[in-house]
Design a protein around this motif. Structure first.
Motif, PDB file in Angstrom:
ATOM      1  N   GLU A 157       2.397   1.584  -3.449  1.00 56.63           N
ATOM      2  CA  GLU A 157       1.383   2.040  -4.402  1.00 56.63           C
ATOM      3  C   GLU A 157       1.182   3.551  -4.296  1.00 56.63           C
ATOM      4  OE1 GLU A 157      -3.314   1.198  -5.616  1.00 56.63           O
ATOM      5  OE2 GLU A 157      -2.406   0.176  -3.893  1.00 56.63           O
ATOM      6  N   LYS A 158       1.164   4.056  -3.061  1.00 57.93           N
ATOM      7  CA  LYS A 158       1.015   5.501  -2.858  1.00 57.93           C
ATOM      8  C   LYS A 158       2.241   6.237  -3.383  1.00 57.93           C
ATOM      9  CE  LYS A 158      -1.361   8.973  -1.239  1.00 57.93           C
ATOM     10  NZ  LYS A 158      -2.708   9.315  -1.758  1.00 57.93           N
TER      11      LYS A 158
ATOM     12  N   GLN B 289       2.314   7.335  -6.961  1.00 56.83           N
ATOM     13  CA  GLN B 289       1.508   8.488  -7.362  1.00 56.83           C
ATOM     14  C   GLN B 289       2.327   9.778  -7.393  1.00 56.83           C
ATOM     15  OE1 GLN B 289      -2.038   8.638  -4.901  1.00 56.83           O
ATOM     16  NE2 GLN B 289      -2.427   6.451  -5.172  1.00 56.83           N
TER      17      GLN B 289
ATOM     18  N   THR C 141       3.980  12.277   1.876  1.00 61.22           N
ATOM     19  CA  THR C 141       2.577  12.060   2.221  1.00 61.22           C
ATOM     20  C   THR C 141       2.506  10.939   3.252  1.00 61.22           C
ATOM     21  OG1 THR C 141       0.343  11.745   1.320  1.00 61.22           O
ATOM     22  CG2 THR C 141       2.082  10.321   0.447  1.00 61.22           C
TER      23      THR C 141
ATOM     24  N   ILE D 253      -0.212   7.502   4.796  1.00 61.41           N
ATOM     25  CA  ILE D 253      -1.435   6.713   4.688  1.00 61.41           C
ATOM     26  C   ILE D 253      -1.654   5.981   6.005  1.00 61.41           C
ATOM     27  CG2 ILE D 253      -1.228   6.402   2.186  1.00 61.41           C
ATOM     28  CD1 ILE D 253      -0.345   3.495   2.756  1.00 61.41           C
TER      29      ILE D 253
ATOM     30  N   VAL E 281       6.655   8.071   1.762  1.00 62.18           N
ATOM     31  CA  VAL E 281       5.296   7.769   2.232  1.00 62.18           C
ATOM     32  C   VAL E 281       5.422   7.234   3.651  1.00 62.18           C
ATOM     33  CG1 VAL E 281       3.143   6.547   1.848  1.00 62.18           C
ATOM     34  CG2 VAL E 281       4.572   7.199  -0.113  1.00 62.18           C
TER      35      VAL E 281
ATOM     36  N   LYS F  38       0.840  -1.206   0.000  1.00 57.55           N
ATOM     37  CA  LYS F  38       0.000   0.000   0.000  1.00 57.55           C
ATOM     38  C   LYS F  38       0.876   1.258   0.000  1.00 57.55           C
ATOM     39  CE  LYS F  38      -3.480  -2.400   2.784  1.00 57.55           C
ATOM     40  NZ  LYS F  38      -4.179  -2.425   4.094  1.00 57.55           N
TER      41      LYS F  38
END
Length: 211
Positions: free
Chosen positions: A115-116, A119, A196, A198, A124, A112
């Motif tokens: 995957e982020k 982007q 970022t 998550i 992350v 996950k």
């Protein structure tokens, strides 16, 4: 001391998983198995680096039995930031994946995070949205988070979560020590990297005690 057990040493490494551990003999074997299972799903070359921060229990003996693995055995207990730094400097992957060795970070979240990153992000960070810690530890963490935000707002909810993915260039000319692992998001943002976060799973500790 560096102990290596790997079948992929001749290949260019895409992913480096760096795990720092101190007195986690009851957790490292299961965690290693989980990491291997998740990394195999990515179908890309990888290495797994465990940094033994001078454990006084049987952690090192357990690590020596695992494969694939690279074990960096520190002579003296240096703290999480220095242990992480040693693992990062030993790594050769294009993308770095860091996590704790107590089993509370969930390797299932690695895909996950990656995957982020796809982007368009350089870093992350995991956010342990539902903490599985004691009330006392959560209280201390909340206080530390308040003071950190007062001093520097890095835009990250959970600076204490070690489960993160980075592009290798994030650590060019950067040395970690003391409690700097908590300041990494701020350092990366100051250096111009795109960051970022998550929400990630946070599991209850199954063995050992919190450090």
């Amino acid at each position: 001391e560096i102990i290596i057990c790997s079948e992929e040493m001749s290949k260019r490494i895409k992913y480096s998983v760096v795990v720092s551990v101190f007195n986690e003999e009851g957790n490292v074997a299961k965690l290693h198995n989980e990491i291997v299972a998740e990394m195999n799903k990515l179908k890309s070359s990888y290495e797994i680096i465990f940094v033994n921060d001078a454990s006084t229990d049987g952690t090192l003996e357990v690590l020596k039995k695992l494969c694939p693995i690279t074990v960096v055995d520190l002579r003296k207990n240096s703290g999480q930031s220095s242990a992480m730094d040693a693992g990062i400097k030993k790594s050769s992957g294009d993308i770095l994946i860091t996590m704790d060795g107590d089993g509370q970070n969930d390797p299932l979240d690695i895909s996950k995070l990656l995957e982020k990153m796809g982007q368009g992000y350089d870093v992350v960070c995991g956010w342990r949205y539902r903490r599985q810690d004691s009330l006392e530890k959560r209280f201390v963490s909340k206080g530390a988070r308040f003071f950190r935000k007062f001093l520097v707002d890095d835009g990250v909810h959970d600076s204490g979560c070690s489960l993160r993915v980075y592009k290798r260039e994030c650590f060019d000319d950067l040395d970690l020590y003391g409690e700097m692992h908590r300041m990494i998001p701020a350092l990366m943002r100051w250096r111009g990297f795109k960051i970022t976060e998550i929400k990630v799973n946070h599991r209850a500790r199954k063995s050992g005690v919190t450090k």
